[in-house]
Enzyme design. Structure first.
Site, PDB file in Angstrom:
ATOM      1  N   ARG A 177       4.165   3.858   2.755  1.00  0.00           N
ATOM      2  CA  ARG A 177       2.998   4.603   2.260  1.00  0.00           C
ATOM      3  C   ARG A 177       2.134   3.706   1.377  1.00  0.00           C
ATOM      4  NH1 ARG A 177       3.720   9.637   4.153  1.00  0.00           N
ATOM      5  NH2 ARG A 177       5.900  10.158   4.537  1.00  0.00           N
ATOM      6  N   ASP A 178       0.815   3.822   1.568  1.00  0.00           N
ATOM      7  CA  ASP A 178      -0.138   3.046   0.771  1.00  0.00           C
ATOM      8  C   ASP A 178      -0.035   3.490  -0.693  1.00  0.00           C
ATOM      9  OD1 ASP A 178      -2.927   1.328   1.607  1.00  0.00           O
ATOM     10  OD2 ASP A 178      -2.839   2.189  -0.417  1.00  0.00           O
TER      11      ASP A 178
ATOM     12  N   ASN B  96      -8.584  -3.685   8.799  1.00  0.00           N
ATOM     13  CA  ASN B  96      -9.630  -4.438   8.110  1.00  0.00           C
ATOM     14  C   ASN B  96      -9.361  -5.926   8.293  1.00  0.00           C
ATOM     15  OD1 ASN B  96     -10.859  -2.085   7.088  1.00  0.00           O
ATOM     16  ND2 ASN B  96      -9.407  -2.003   5.392  1.00  0.00           N
TER      17      ASN B  96
ATOM     18  N   HIS C 245      -2.023  -5.538   8.700  1.00  0.00           N
ATOM     19  CA  HIS C 245      -1.580  -4.159   8.462  1.00  0.00           C
ATOM     20  C   HIS C 245      -2.517  -3.198   9.154  1.00  0.00           C
ATOM     21  CE1 HIS C 245      -4.001  -5.591   5.079  1.00  0.00           C
ATOM     22  NE2 HIS C 245      -4.495  -4.371   4.966  1.00  0.00           N
TER      23      HIS C 245
ATOM     24  N   HIS D 142      -3.746   0.499   9.123  1.00  0.00           N
ATOM     25  CA  HIS D 142      -3.770   1.723   8.315  1.00  0.00           C
ATOM     26  C   HIS D 142      -3.679   2.929   9.251  1.00  0.00           C
ATOM     27  CE1 HIS D 142      -5.585  -0.068   4.517  1.00  0.00           C
ATOM     28  NE2 HIS D 142      -5.934  -0.997   5.388  1.00  0.00           N
TER      29      HIS D 142
HETATM   30  P1  5GP Z   1      -6.818  -3.804   3.091  1.00  0.00           P
HETATM   31  O1  5GP Z   1      -7.900  -3.541   2.096  1.00  0.00           O
HETATM   32  O2  5GP Z   1      -6.344  -5.241   3.033  1.00  0.00           O
HETATM   33  O3  5GP Z   1      -7.129  -3.349   4.475  1.00  0.00           O
HETATM   34  O4  5GP Z   1      -5.621  -2.862   2.665  1.00  0.00           O
HETATM   35  C1  5GP Z   1      -4.651  -3.206   1.731  1.00  0.00           C
HETATM   36  C2  5GP Z   1      -3.975  -1.922   1.333  1.00  0.00           C
HETATM   37  O5  5GP Z   1      -2.769  -2.243   0.685  1.00  0.00           O
HETATM   38  C3  5GP Z   1      -4.796  -1.066   0.358  1.00  0.00           C
HETATM   39  O6  5GP Z   1      -5.038   0.209   0.938  1.00  0.00           O
HETATM   40  C4  5GP Z   1      -3.917  -1.003  -0.877  1.00  0.00           C
HETATM   41  O7  5GP Z   1      -3.971   0.265  -1.526  1.00  0.00           O
HETATM   42  C5  5GP Z   1      -2.549  -1.308  -0.336  1.00  0.00           C
HETATM   43  N1  5GP Z   1      -1.661  -1.942  -1.289  1.00  0.00           N
HETATM   44  C6  5GP Z   1      -1.969  -2.988  -2.095  1.00  0.00           C
HETATM   45  N2  5GP Z   1      -0.899  -3.335  -2.839  1.00  0.00           N
HETATM   46  C7  5GP Z   1       0.108  -2.489  -2.476  1.00  0.00           C
HETATM   47  C8  5GP Z   1       1.479  -2.357  -2.903  1.00  0.00           C
HETATM   48  O8  5GP Z   1       1.992  -3.090  -3.759  1.00  0.00           O
HETATM   49  N3  5GP Z   1       2.205  -1.380  -2.308  1.00  0.00           N
HETATM   50  C9  5GP Z   1       1.680  -0.550  -1.353  1.00  0.00           C
HETATM   51  N4  5GP Z   1       2.485   0.400  -0.859  1.00  0.00           N
HETATM   52  N5  5GP Z   1       0.391  -0.646  -0.939  1.00  0.00           N
HETATM   53  C10 5GP Z   1      -0.370  -1.602  -1.487  1.00  0.00           C
END
Ligand code: 5GP
Ligand code: ZN
Length: 114
Positions: free
Chosen positions: A29-30, A87, A100, A102
């Protein structure tokens, strides 16, 4: 890979709310959810971004999508619908440089995205 947050989550060195894990893929989970259901599905292998994947990753990326489908079904998102997002790079809004996917669901999504 050292110093990669998501590699550390795969290894269990940083805690996460893991919803699925096998030898190839991990889902958790995010930490800052953008929807009622917000799960990240990642390959256990470190690949910095989707456009850095190569032909040898073909089966792995296919599996990532099929695992995501399974999670979406288990989370009860399939009937109403949901969104997958990858992304990529600066303009794509990527902040963690380990692939990743989403999974976002539980509310109506807007289009175009911000
Ligand atoms: P991006 O912006 O790279 O597509 O998404 C990165 C995602 O990773 C963000 O939605 C952010 O909330 C999530 N995220 C960042 N650090 C952590 C973490 O330490 N644990 C979890 N579970 N999610 C994280
Ligand atoms: Zn990594």
């Amino acid at each position: 890979m050292e110093d990669c947050l998501f590699c550390k989550i795969v290894a269990g060195d940083i805690p996460a709310d893991i919803v699925y894990q096998d030898a190839d893929v991990t889902a958790f989970r995010d930490i800052n959810p953008a929807a009622p259901t917000h799960i990240l599905v990642i390959p256990n292998k470190h690949i910095a971004a989707i456009n850095e994947a190569s032909a040898e990753d073909q089966a792995l990326l296919g599996k990532l999508l099929l695992v995501a489908n399974q999670i979406a079904e288990q989370e009860g998102l399939a009937e109403d619908g949901f969104r997958y997002v990858i992304n990529t790079g600066g303009h794509g809004g990527q902040t963690v440089f380990h692939i990743h996917l989403h999974i976002l669901g539980g509310r109506q999504m807007d289009w175009p995205p911000g």
